[in-house]
Design a protein around this motif. Sequence first.
Motif, PDB file in Angstrom:
ATOM      1  N   ILE A  12      33.377  61.537  32.278  1.00 48.98           N
ATOM      2  CA  ILE A  12      32.604  62.658  31.721  1.00 48.98           C
ATOM      3  C   ILE A  12      33.376  63.961  31.878  1.00 48.98           C
ATOM      4  O   ILE A  12      33.475  64.764  30.941  1.00 48.98           O
ATOM      5  CB  ILE A  12      31.237  62.756  32.419  1.00 48.98           C
ATOM      6  CG1 ILE A  12      30.368  61.554  32.041  1.00 48.98           C
ATOM      7  CG2 ILE A  12      30.529  64.063  32.046  1.00 48.98           C
ATOM      8  CD1 ILE A  12      29.065  61.473  32.805  1.00 48.98           C
ATOM      9  N   PHE A  13      33.941  64.172  33.073  1.00 50.25           N
ATOM     10  CA  PHE A  13      34.705  65.391  33.323  1.00 50.25           C
ATOM     11  C   PHE A  13      35.940  65.445  32.434  1.00 50.25           C
ATOM     12  O   PHE A  13      36.271  66.487  31.860  1.00 50.25           O
ATOM     13  CB  PHE A  13      35.110  65.435  34.799  1.00 50.25           C
ATOM     14  CG  PHE A  13      35.810  66.702  35.198  1.00 50.25           C
ATOM     15  CD1 PHE A  13      35.351  67.936  34.772  1.00 50.25           C
ATOM     16  CD2 PHE A  13      36.933  66.659  36.011  1.00 50.25           C
ATOM     17  CE1 PHE A  13      35.992  69.121  35.147  1.00 50.25           C
ATOM     18  CE2 PHE A  13      37.583  67.820  36.397  1.00 50.25           C
ATOM     19  CZ  PHE A  13      37.112  69.052  35.960  1.00 50.25           C
ATOM     20  N   GLY A  14      36.622  64.311  32.298  1.00 50.74           N
ATOM     21  CA  GLY A  14      37.797  64.255  31.441  1.00 50.74           C
ATOM     22  C   GLY A  14      37.458  64.535  29.990  1.00 50.74           C
ATOM     23  O   GLY A  14      38.189  65.260  29.297  1.00 50.74           O
ATOM     24  N   ALA A  15      36.334  63.993  29.536  1.00 47.65           N
ATOM     25  CA  ALA A  15      35.907  64.214  28.149  1.00 47.65           C
ATOM     26  C   ALA A  15      35.540  65.682  27.928  1.00 47.65           C
ATOM     27  O   ALA A  15      35.848  66.260  26.877  1.00 47.65           O
ATOM     28  CB  ALA A  15      34.715  63.324  27.814  1.00 47.65           C
ATOM     29  N   ALA A  16      34.893  66.290  28.929  1.00 45.65           N
ATOM     30  CA  ALA A  16      34.514  67.699  28.811  1.00 45.65           C
ATOM     31  C   ALA A  16      35.751  68.579  28.711  1.00 45.65           C
ATOM     32  O   ALA A  16      35.809  69.498  27.873  1.00 45.65           O
ATOM     33  CB  ALA A  16      33.662  68.114  30.013  1.00 45.65           C
ATOM     34  N   LYS A  17      36.756  68.308  29.540  1.00 50.51           N
ATOM     35  CA  LYS A  17      37.991  69.095  29.479  1.00 50.51           C
ATOM     36  C   LYS A  17      38.716  68.860  28.161  1.00 50.51           C
ATOM     37  O   LYS A  17      39.249  69.809  27.564  1.00 50.51           O
ATOM     38  CB  LYS A  17      38.901  68.743  30.656  1.00 50.51           C
ATOM     39  CG  LYS A  17      38.441  69.291  31.986  1.00 50.51           C
ATOM     40  CD  LYS A  17      39.521  69.186  33.047  1.00 50.51           C
ATOM     41  CE  LYS A  17      39.834  67.737  33.360  1.00 50.51           C
ATOM     42  NZ  LYS A  17      40.820  67.628  34.470  1.00 50.51           N
ATOM     43  N   LEU A  18      38.759  67.614  27.716  1.00 49.31           N
ATOM     44  CA  LEU A  18      39.440  67.310  26.453  1.00 49.31           C
ATOM     45  C   LEU A  18      38.804  68.089  25.305  1.00 49.31           C
ATOM     46  O   LEU A  18      39.508  68.760  24.535  1.00 49.31           O
ATOM     47  CB  LEU A  18      39.378  65.807  26.187  1.00 49.31           C
ATOM     48  CG  LEU A  18      40.140  65.292  24.960  1.00 49.31           C
ATOM     49  CD1 LEU A  18      40.612  63.854  25.185  1.00 49.31           C
ATOM     50  CD2 LEU A  18      39.273  65.324  23.695  1.00 49.31           C
ATOM     51  N   LEU A  19      37.481  68.019  25.184  1.00 53.26           N
ATOM     52  CA  LEU A  19      36.798  68.709  24.093  1.00 53.26           C
ATOM     53  C   LEU A  19      36.923  70.220  24.226  1.00 53.26           C
ATOM     54  O   LEU A  19      37.081  70.929  23.225  1.00 53.26           O
ATOM     55  CB  LEU A  19      35.321  68.299  24.075  1.00 53.26           C
ATOM     56  CG  LEU A  19      35.039  66.832  23.728  1.00 53.26           C
ATOM     57  CD1 LEU A  19      33.554  66.524  23.870  1.00 53.26           C
ATOM     58  CD2 LEU A  19      35.516  66.501  22.326  1.00 53.26           C
ATOM     59  N   ALA A  20      36.868  70.721  25.474  1.00 56.09           N
ATOM     60  CA  ALA A  20      36.998  72.162  25.684  1.00 56.09           C
ATOM     61  C   ALA A  20      38.381  72.648  25.293  1.00 56.09           C
ATOM     62  O   ALA A  20      38.525  73.691  24.637  1.00 56.09           O
ATOM     63  CB  ALA A  20      36.718  72.499  27.156  1.00 56.09           C
ATOM     64  N   PHE A  21      39.410  71.903  25.666  1.00 56.62           N
ATOM     65  CA  PHE A  21      40.783  72.311  25.354  1.00 56.62           C
ATOM     66  C   PHE A  21      41.064  72.201  23.856  1.00 56.62           C
ATOM     67  O   PHE A  21      41.786  73.027  23.293  1.00 56.62           O
ATOM     68  CB  PHE A  21      41.781  71.478  26.143  1.00 56.62           C
ATOM     69  CG  PHE A  21      41.777  71.770  27.630  1.00 56.62           C
ATOM     70  CD1 PHE A  21      41.024  72.810  28.147  1.00 56.62           C
ATOM     71  CD2 PHE A  21      42.521  70.993  28.511  1.00 56.62           C
ATOM     72  CE1 PHE A  21      41.005  73.087  29.506  1.00 56.62           C
ATOM     73  CE2 PHE A  21      42.518  71.263  29.876  1.00 56.62           C
ATOM     74  CZ  PHE A  21      41.752  72.315  30.371  1.00 56.62           C
ATOM     75  N   VAL A  22      40.506  71.180  23.218  1.00 60.37           N
ATOM     76  CA  VAL A  22      40.674  71.055  21.768  1.00 60.37           C
ATOM     77  C   VAL A  22      39.995  72.234  21.075  1.00 60.37           C
ATOM     78  O   VAL A  22      40.578  72.863  20.174  1.00 60.37           O
ATOM     79  CB  VAL A  22      40.086  69.724  21.259  1.00 60.37           C
ATOM     80  CG1 VAL A  22      40.025  69.724  19.728  1.00 60.37           C
ATOM     81  CG2 VAL A  22      40.919  68.549  21.736  1.00 60.37           C
ATOM     82  N   PHE A  23      38.781  72.550  21.499  1.00 58.66           N
ATOM     83  CA  PHE A  23      38.054  73.679  20.907  1.00 58.66           C
ATOM     84  C   PHE A  23      38.819  74.981  21.081  1.00 58.66           C
ATOM     85  O   PHE A  23      39.012  75.737  20.118  1.00 58.66           O
ATOM     86  CB  PHE A  23      36.671  73.792  21.549  1.00 58.66           C
ATOM     87  CG  PHE A  23      35.946  75.054  21.176  1.00 58.66           C
ATOM     88  CD1 PHE A  23      35.345  75.192  19.936  1.00 58.66           C
ATOM     89  CD2 PHE A  23      35.869  76.119  22.067  1.00 58.66           C
ATOM     90  CE1 PHE A  23      34.679  76.365  19.585  1.00 58.66           C
ATOM     91  CE2 PHE A  23      35.215  77.294  21.729  1.00 58.66           C
ATOM     92  CZ  PHE A  23      34.612  77.418  20.485  1.00 58.66           C
TER      93      PHE A  23
END
Length: 211
Positions: free
Chosen positions: A137-148
Amino acid sequence: MANAITIGRMIVLFIVLWVMYGANPSVVQWCGPALAVVILLDGLDGWVARRRHETSQFGAIFDIVGDRVVEVACWIVFANLGLIPVWVPLLVVARAFVVDGLRSSSYSDGMTAFGEKNMMRSKFSAWLTAGRPMRAIFGAAKLLAFVFLGIEAAYVLPGGAGTLLGQTYGWPVVHWVGWVVVWAAVALTVIRALPVIVDAVAYLREKDATV
């Protein structure tokens, strides 16, 4: 091989962050998806290490170092570009020093940061900090945040709203969801650190008492 992948993803990271400072939004817009690749490669190096039976304590620590470099470097650049407040990377850096410093005290006892043999004292704290679901979950949150934020770096440039990816940022819901994910990633950074600090202090006190 796994360590080579970790080194490679850091090299790609710095190239992407360098491109992010460009003035051409048509080029900068692809930094977001490129950062997704950098983060996803984190799972590849672990898979390769297990597949090739190259797992080691050094490899595990080096993987964590790679993760920290990616995480800290991205937050710093996003702040430097004016996309987020400067206190965010300062918080992330402080958290990295404190958490990794405390965790390192247990490595000499054969413990690891993640996995079954960690210094967490309860099932909840172990699940929150080392459990695979929460790490995912944390990894997915960082991935989406960095992509955004990577695409946002292009969107705020002159003409950025007219780029292929920038056009979707004209929808208010995209920005709303994007910022929710960004602040969720920041919140999880703090939330997942607190149990480590509490349990590490207790662990060190017990260790000192036995000396």
